[in-house]
Enzyme design. Sequence first.
Site, mmCIF file in Angstrom:
data_model
loop_
_atom_site.group_PDB
_atom_site.id
_atom_site.type_symbol
_atom_site.label_atom_id
_atom_site.label_comp_id
_atom_site.label_asym_id
_atom_site.label_seq_id
_atom_site.Cartn_x
_atom_site.Cartn_y
_atom_site.Cartn_z
ATOM 1 N N ASP A 14 0.790 -1.251 0.000
ATOM 2 C CA ASP A 14 0.000 0.000 0.000
ATOM 3 C C ASP A 14 0.816 1.292 0.000
ATOM 4 O OD1 ASP A 14 -2.242 -1.546 -0.051
ATOM 5 O OD2 ASP A 14 -2.891 -1.092 1.987
ATOM 6 N N LYS A 109 -6.080 -5.240 -4.241
ATOM 7 C CA LYS A 109 -6.851 -5.789 -3.128
ATOM 8 C C LYS A 109 -7.898 -4.784 -2.678
ATOM 9 C CE LYS A 109 -3.532 -4.411 0.508
ATOM 10 N NZ LYS A 109 -4.404 -3.644 1.408
ATOM 11 N N CYS A 142 -2.765 -2.952 7.336
ATOM 12 C CA CYS A 142 -2.602 -3.864 6.198
ATOM 13 C C CYS A 142 -1.335 -4.710 6.277
ATOM 14 C CB CYS A 142 -2.657 -3.068 4.896
ATOM 15 S SG CYS A 142 -4.280 -2.344 4.588
#
Length: 204
Positions: A14, A109, A142
Amino acid sequence: MVQFDSTPALIVVDMQNGFCHKDGSFARLGIQTDPTTIVARINELISEFRATGFPIYFLKTGYQADYSDRRGRDRHDRLEQLQGLLRGSWDAEILDELTLEPDDIVINKTRNSGFFRTSLENTLRERGVDHLILTGVGTDVCVETTARDAYQLNFAVTTISDATGTCNESDHLAALHALRNFGGTASTSEVIEVLEKLRNSKNM
């Protein structure tokens, strides 16, 4: 001490404009991280992984235009009002400071875990990867969720303590403390030392 029994992979979680850039949607929501330090360390790891020929995976959070694939979506939610993290948008793209190459794999995702309804596990197995080196943001969200899932799927896991980050230091340290039970942590320099030894042994 970090050890690679066979094939490690670098996982970059991310590191996107929406989460990390000063003009991204999270900054506009008042949630700001300063990725400067970890970007430099992730780039060090990327360079070493490329030099040794081990695979690199970039995980990206991105949603459909109507946010129908977002958990607990709410049309009054501020992220949706800002049109944040829409798939294909600048907000959802990887930071320019992290340059992707054709052999790098990008996994989209929609949840905290990189394994939830994605192709990540299958592509790791296909390439014989058994050890994940985790970097990126956020350490307590995450990154930690992906690390825990990887551990349950029988991958060896190492989270890089100085190449991960989140909104504040206390949450970052708490996540690293929890992750001692899910593969453990190491520093960038420790991982690079092991990779350099592997590369040198291949060249002998």
